[in-house]
Scaffold this motif. Structure first.
Motif, PDB file in Angstrom:
ATOM      1  N   ALA A   1       0.836  -1.202   0.000  1.00 24.85           N
ATOM      2  CA  ALA A   1       0.000   0.000   0.000  1.00 24.85           C
ATOM      3  C   ALA A   1       0.867   1.246   0.000  1.00 24.85           C
ATOM      4  N   SER A   2       1.920   1.249   0.831  1.00 20.21           N
ATOM      5  CA  SER A   2       2.812   2.402   0.888  1.00 20.21           C
ATOM      6  C   SER A   2       3.514   2.610  -0.441  1.00 20.21           C
ATOM      7  N   ALA A   3       4.026   1.525  -1.017  1.00 21.26           N
ATOM      8  CA  ALA A   3       4.745   1.626  -2.285  1.00 21.26           C
ATOM      9  C   ALA A   3       3.850   2.175  -3.389  1.00 21.26           C
ATOM     10  N   ALA A   4       2.576   1.819  -3.358  1.00 24.80           N
ATOM     11  CA  ALA A   4       1.650   2.318  -4.375  1.00 24.80           C
ATOM     12  C   ALA A   4       1.226   3.750  -4.087  1.00 24.80           C
ATOM     13  N   ALA A   5       1.092   4.101  -2.796  1.00 20.18           N
ATOM     14  CA  ALA A   5       0.570   5.414  -2.429  1.00 20.18           C
ATOM     15  C   ALA A   5       1.561   6.539  -2.690  1.00 20.18           C
ATOM     16  N   TYR A   6       2.862   6.289  -2.500  1.00 22.62           N
ATOM     17  CA  TYR A   6       3.848   7.365  -2.608  1.00 22.62           C
ATOM     18  C   TYR A   6       3.832   8.048  -3.971  1.00 22.62           C
ATOM     19  N   PRO A   7       3.950   7.323  -5.087  1.00 21.94           N
ATOM     20  CA  PRO A   7       3.911   8.016  -6.391  1.00 21.94           C
ATOM     21  C   PRO A   7       2.552   8.638  -6.678  1.00 21.94           C
ATOM     22  N   ILE A   8       1.481   8.012  -6.214  1.00 26.45           N
ATOM     23  CA  ILE A   8       0.144   8.552  -6.436  1.00 26.45           C
ATOM     24  C   ILE A   8      -0.016   9.906  -5.753  1.00 26.45           C
ATOM     25  N   LEU A   9       0.398   9.986  -4.486  1.00 27.32           N
ATOM     26  CA  LEU A   9       0.252  11.221  -3.730  1.00 27.32           C
ATOM     27  C   LEU A   9       1.246  12.292  -4.191  1.00 27.32           C
ATOM     28  N   THR A  10       2.410  11.862  -4.661  1.00 22.48           N
ATOM     29  CA  THR A  10       3.374  12.825  -5.200  1.00 22.48           C
ATOM     30  C   THR A  10       2.820  13.467  -6.469  1.00 22.48           C
ATOM     31  N   LEU A  11       2.213  12.664  -7.337  1.00 19.90           N
ATOM     32  CA  LEU A  11       1.574  13.205  -8.539  1.00 19.90           C
ATOM     33  C   LEU A  11       0.447  14.161  -8.161  1.00 19.90           C
ATOM     34  N   THR A  12      -0.322  13.793  -7.136  1.00 19.11           N
ATOM     35  CA  THR A  12      -1.416  14.650  -6.674  1.00 19.11           C
ATOM     36  C   THR A  12      -0.920  16.036  -6.313  1.00 19.11           C
ATOM     37  N   THR A  13       0.135  16.089  -5.499  1.00 19.58           N
ATOM     38  CA  THR A  13       0.630  17.390  -5.044  1.00 19.58           C
ATOM     39  C   THR A  13       1.302  18.173  -6.168  1.00 19.58           C
TER      40      THR A  13
ATOM     41  N   LEU B   1      -9.612  16.539 -11.867  1.00 19.22           N
ATOM     42  CA  LEU B   1      -9.949  15.148 -12.158  1.00 19.22           C
ATOM     43  C   LEU B   1      -8.878  14.179 -11.662  1.00 19.22           C
ATOM     44  N   LEU B   2      -7.695  14.236 -12.258  1.00 22.91           N
ATOM     45  CA  LEU B   2      -6.669  13.257 -11.940  1.00 22.91           C
ATOM     46  C   LEU B   2      -6.165  13.399 -10.500  1.00 22.91           C
ATOM     47  N   ALA B   3      -5.926  14.627 -10.049  1.00 23.86           N
ATOM     48  CA  ALA B   3      -5.380  14.821  -8.709  1.00 23.86           C
ATOM     49  C   ALA B   3      -6.365  14.376  -7.633  1.00 23.86           C
ATOM     50  N   GLN B   4      -7.636  14.705  -7.780  1.00 23.22           N
ATOM     51  CA  GLN B   4      -8.604  14.330  -6.747  1.00 23.22           C
ATOM     52  C   GLN B   4      -8.828  12.820  -6.713  1.00 23.22           C
ATOM     53  N   LEU B   5      -8.857  12.190  -7.887  1.00 25.00           N
ATOM     54  CA  LEU B   5      -8.951  10.727  -7.912  1.00 25.00           C
ATOM     55  C   LEU B   5      -7.737  10.099  -7.243  1.00 25.00           C
ATOM     56  N   SER B   6      -6.564  10.663  -7.498  1.00 25.63           N
ATOM     57  CA  SER B   6      -5.336  10.138  -6.904  1.00 25.63           C
ATOM     58  C   SER B   6      -5.339  10.322  -5.392  1.00 25.63           C
TER      59      SER B   6
END
Length: 318
Positions: free
Chosen positions: A9-21, A237-242
């Protein structure tokens, strides 16, 4: 999407949240470019109108499959779209009218702190010492980024109406973040489509007020429409989904800390897009924010593993 085990979960969340910000930082740049080309409430309404229209096309099957569960939770969905998207954006834009960009960036660092406090008050979620320390270090990084390393500026900052509006905006978004854990058991696309509709509907009264005051500016150039398209597809769209997926993977406390990357990425985008120099203070800010997130994340992962062990032991003891 189903939750993943702790490390995955952590490994998947880090790039997702980095893209979000990164996308949210781009939204701040787009907001500056929009001045004089698109007024704030027109931009807010158009971004959610386009985002919702696009979601209706790509998520129509998911929405149809989950429509009964969505309809059963319509008050929750309406409030989430109103507070997390419309009210936050309106307060954010209004704050910029009355206070400085430095104050806005600094106060935005309160979001992770508010998330931890609300999560504790509402859900009694424990806050580890490492998470508090990490949040403090990331906040120091925000201060360095916002003042460009001249921390003496902090002594001259006063508190005004804009600062109060920005603090309120941070509290609103922290509440939205914590409330995401209570989302209905539907697909991410169906859930976000409902939120986008709520955001569009609740953006209409502020738009009407802006129009009545004679302050509405509708896009009339290719550059203005490009700004609208970017904020609709990227930050909206993309950031909020992420972000929704990031909270789903690692929880609101840990995901909320990533918000402090926004001013750091904002400085980086200013270097790339506006030709501003990359100073040593920018490198220091990036190091502090990333270091603080690392410390808080280490504490969060340890807490998650401890909770998993207790859950397994309780099951084995039955």
């Amino acid at each position: 999407m189903a939750p993943l085990p702790g490390p995955r979960a952590s490994a998947a969340a880090y790039p997702i949240l980095t893209l979000t910000t990164l996308l949210w930082a781009g939204n701040a740049v787009a907001g500056k470019w929009a001045v004089g080309a698109v007024s704030p409430q027109v931009l807010t309404t158009l971004r959610w109108a386009f985002a919702f229209a696009l979601l209706l096309v790509i998520a129509r099957r998911q929405v149809a499959a989950d429509r009964d569960r969505l309809a059963a939770r319509w008050p929750y969905l309406l409030l989430m779209g109103a507070f997390g998207f419309t009210i936050f954006a309106s307060l954010f834009y209004a704050a910029g009218t009355y206070t400085t960009a430095v104050n806005v960036a600094l106060i935005q660092g309160a979001v992770p702190v508010f998330v931890m406090l609300l999560n504790f008050v509402v859900r009694r979620a424990p806050v580890r010492a490492g998470q508090v320390i990490g949040a403090g270090i990331t906040l120091a990084g925000v201060a360095v980024a916002a003042t460009h390393g001249d921390l003496a500026l902090l002594r001259s900052l006063g508190f005004n109406l804009g600062d109060g509006l920005m603090l309120t905006a941070c509290l609103v978004y922290a509440g939205y973040t914590v409330a995401l854990t209570a989302r209905p058991a539907v697909s991410g696309l169906a859930f976000f489509t409902a939120l986008a509709l709520a955001a569009f509907v609740t953006s209409l009264p502020p738009l009407a007020a802006e129009w009545a005051l004679g302050r509405s500016i509708w896009p009339s150039t290719a550059a203005a429409w490009a700004i609208v398209a970017f904020v609709a597809l990227g930050p909206s769209l993309l950031a909020q989904l992420s972000f929704i997926r990031g909270v789903e993977l690692i929880g609101p406390n840990r995901a909320g800390l990533f918000v402090n990357l926004v001013p750091v990425f904002g400085a980086g985008l200013a270097v790339l897009l506006a030709g501003e120099p990359f100073a040593g203070s920018d490198a220091l800010a990036l190091g502090l924010v990333l270091g603080g997130i690392l410390i808080a994340e280490t504490a969060g992962r340890r807490a998650a593993r401890s909770d998993e062990r207790r859950t397994r032991q309780a099951k084995d003891g039955r």
